[in-house]
Design a protein around this motif. Structure first.
Motif, PDB file in Angstrom:
ATOM      1  N   GLY A 106       0.826  -1.193   0.000  1.00 37.29           N
ATOM      2  CA  GLY A 106       0.000   0.000   0.000  1.00 37.29           C
ATOM      3  C   GLY A 106       0.862   1.244   0.000  1.00 37.29           C
ATOM      4  O   GLY A 106       2.035   1.204   0.396  1.00 37.29           O
ATOM      5  N   GLY A 111      -1.229  -0.977   3.893  1.00 39.26           N
ATOM      6  CA  GLY A 111      -2.514  -1.267   3.278  1.00 39.26           C
ATOM      7  C   GLY A 111      -3.496  -0.123   3.247  1.00 39.26           C
ATOM      8  O   GLY A 111      -4.711  -0.360   3.206  1.00 39.26           O
ATOM      9  N   SER A 113      -4.094   1.886   5.683  1.00 38.20           N
ATOM     10  CA  SER A 113      -4.791   1.967   6.976  1.00 38.20           C
ATOM     11  C   SER A 113      -4.762   3.367   7.576  1.00 38.20           C
ATOM     12  O   SER A 113      -5.640   3.719   8.372  1.00 38.20           O
ATOM     13  N   SER A 116      -7.875   4.684   5.930  1.00 34.96           N
ATOM     14  CA  SER A 116      -9.106   3.964   6.274  1.00 34.96           C
ATOM     15  C   SER A 116      -9.408   3.998   7.771  1.00 34.96           C
ATOM     16  O   SER A 116     -10.561   3.900   8.175  1.00 34.96           O
ATOM     17  N   ALA A 313      -6.371  -5.717   4.323  1.00 35.91           N
ATOM     18  CA  ALA A 313      -6.014  -5.202   3.002  1.00 35.91           C
ATOM     19  C   ALA A 313      -4.952  -6.075   2.342  1.00 35.91           C
ATOM     20  O   ALA A 313      -4.973  -6.287   1.117  1.00 35.91           O
ATOM     21  N   THR A 314      -4.026  -6.609   3.138  1.00 37.48           N
ATOM     22  CA  THR A 314      -2.952  -7.444   2.588  1.00 37.48           C
ATOM     23  C   THR A 314      -3.496  -8.767   2.056  1.00 37.48           C
ATOM     24  O   THR A 314      -3.100  -9.224   0.975  1.00 37.48           O
ATOM     25  N   LYS A 316      -6.445  -9.270   0.888  1.00 35.91           N
ATOM     26  CA  LYS A 316      -7.147  -8.962  -0.368  1.00 35.91           C
ATOM     27  C   LYS A 316      -6.147  -8.787  -1.511  1.00 35.91           C
ATOM     28  O   LYS A 316      -6.396  -9.230  -2.636  1.00 35.91           O
ATOM     29  N   LYS A 317      -5.030  -8.152  -1.233  1.00 38.07           N
ATOM     30  CA  LYS A 317      -3.997  -7.984  -2.254  1.00 38.07           C
ATOM     31  C   LYS A 317      -3.433  -9.340  -2.680  1.00 38.07           C
ATOM     32  O   LYS A 317      -3.192  -9.581  -3.861  1.00 38.07           O
TER      33      LYS A 317
END
Length: 436
Positions: A106, A111, A113, A116, A313-314, A316-317
């Protein structure tokens, strides 16, 4: 007698760097004492790496307060006992163009964060702690000073470059007592070693996460990110394991502007390597993480909320890059686990002569070994605490048939980790350590 390791962590946080530091700070004071967090560029630019370190300390403080309110042990014993110095180092590689891994970690390294979950990011007052620019903060302002002081109870900020702080710690302690754990590009270490090789070689051991020996890379077909990001720095640090480092450094590394090494080193550096060959066998699955973190999220743990923000997020990546439910490789935490784990992980039975390619169009950052079936001369293998000693008089001219000094001279002596009893359980053990 204690087996406690006193360590410096050189880092470019980064998702797995944060997990590595959480693991280190969760250790007992009898296991680890973290003396310095040395920050470098890498996964993202250095200012974002520093922000991620500051956020880590902020979240740990919130988590300890939450645990106390819940009647729990606050944890993070070694961090409560010993405040590490935090120092900022290199912002770019020695010779190569800067490359970041923000495509994976990210744009902020965690990510996204910080965007977010902005309520989990500390106020920016910490910036003045790492700069000599008095305009950044007014020291005459009691309000500003109080806000800064209350935001740094767990670390000691330094305005000195990270390389200087590394050398200061090595000078101030007995030889063979400080371990350096390098989990980012090796630029800070290369700079420190060039400034004062004799002091740098007082290190007991340098533990490096980097490279790929018998498997493909993760940034190019042959290169791992940390080595690729500054291949010249990696080549220079690896060469410190050779009694005559000039013999194993590629031309680009010897011409670096940061300085020359002595013709001979005594003793040479001990370097323990955690390449992708072993780190990619130690993973955290989404299912394991979710089952562990869900109850803590329900109880409003700040640490659980923060890790869920960047690890969510990681994962999902990972789904987009590899396959559905691909696990997260725990590259950097494994270097810390090496210092803590019992039973221990297994190193190679003998060191490997590993060198770094610095200029190949397709192979920059590649770890090169010599697999030719050629008989090699027997060297003096008497061992100091830093590694083998070779007292022969070496000829710096190449011997016919031995281009690159691979056969007749002693080369680099790198100790790779080759096996581990923790491959199936490391993800669970990591979470237990951090959240218990």
């Amino acid at each position: 007698m204690t087996n406690k390791r006193r360590i410096i962590i050189d880092t470019d946080p980064g998702v797995d760097d944060i997990l590595a530091m959480l693991l280190a700070f969760s250790a007992s004071p009898e296991e680890l004492e973290v003396l310095l967090i040395s920050v470098t560029y890498g996964n993202v630019e250095v200012k974002n790496c520093l922000r991620n370190v500051m956020t880590l300390f902020h979240i740990i403080e919130l988590e300890m307060q939450w645990r106390i309110r819940k009647g729990l042990d606050p944890g993070f014993q070694t961090l409560r006992r010993h405040k590490p110095i935090v120092a900022v180092g290199a912002s770019e590689p020695l010779a190569d163009h800067q490359l970041m891994a923000d495509h994976f970690h990210g744009i902020d390294g965690l990510g996204g964060s910080h965007s977010s979950h902005p309520h989990l990011t500390p106020k920016q007052t910490w910036r003045s702690l790492f700069t000599s620019d008095v305009s950044t903060a007014d020291p005459s302002s009691n309000a500003a000073t109080q806000e800064i002081e209350t935001s740094i109870p767990l670390f000691v900020p330094s305005k000195k470059p990270a390389a200087e702080e590394i050398l200061n710690i090595l000078r101030d302690n007995e030889p063979d007592t400080i371990t350096i754990v390098a989990i980012g590009p090796l630029t800070n270490l290369a700079i420190a070693a060039a400034q004062d090789p004799e002091t740098f070689l007082r290190a007991k051991e340098v533990v490096v996460m980097g490279g790929a020996i018998n498997k493909s890379g993760n940034i190019t077909p042959v290169a791992e990110f940390n080595v690729f990001a500054d291949s010249v720095a990696a080549a220079r640090v690896f060469a410190l394991t050779c009694p005559t480092p000039t013999l194993t450094m590629p031309v680009l590394a010897t011409k670096s502007s940061i300085g020359d090494y002595p013709a001979r080193l005594s003793p040479a550096l001990k370097l323990t390597l955690f390449p992708l060959d072993i780190t990619e066998q130690h993973n955290l699955s989404r299912a394991t993480y979710t089952s562990f973190i869900k109850p803590l999220l329900g109880k409003n743990s700040p640490l659980a909320e923060w890790t869920d923000a960047f690890l969510g997020a990681t994962f999902k990546k990972l789904d987009t890059l590899y396959k559905q439910d691909a696990p997260l490789a725990l590259h950097d935490p494994l270097c810390i686990w090496y210092l803590l784990a019992s039973p221990a992980m297994n190193l190679a039975k003998e060191p490997l002569d590993i060198r770094i390619e610095t200029s190949g169009q397709w192979t920059r950052g590649m770890l090169v070994t010599d697999g030719r079936p050629r008989a090699k001369p027997v060297h003096d293998d008497s061992v100091t605490s830093h590694g083998p000693r070779d007292d022969q008089n070496l000829n710096f001219d190449e011997v016919p048939g031995d281009t690159g000094h691979w056969i007749y001279a002693r080369g680099n002596a790198i100790w790779p980790c080759v096996d581990s009893p923790w491959k199936a359980d490391f993800g669970s053990e990591l979470l237990k350590r951090i959240f218990s």
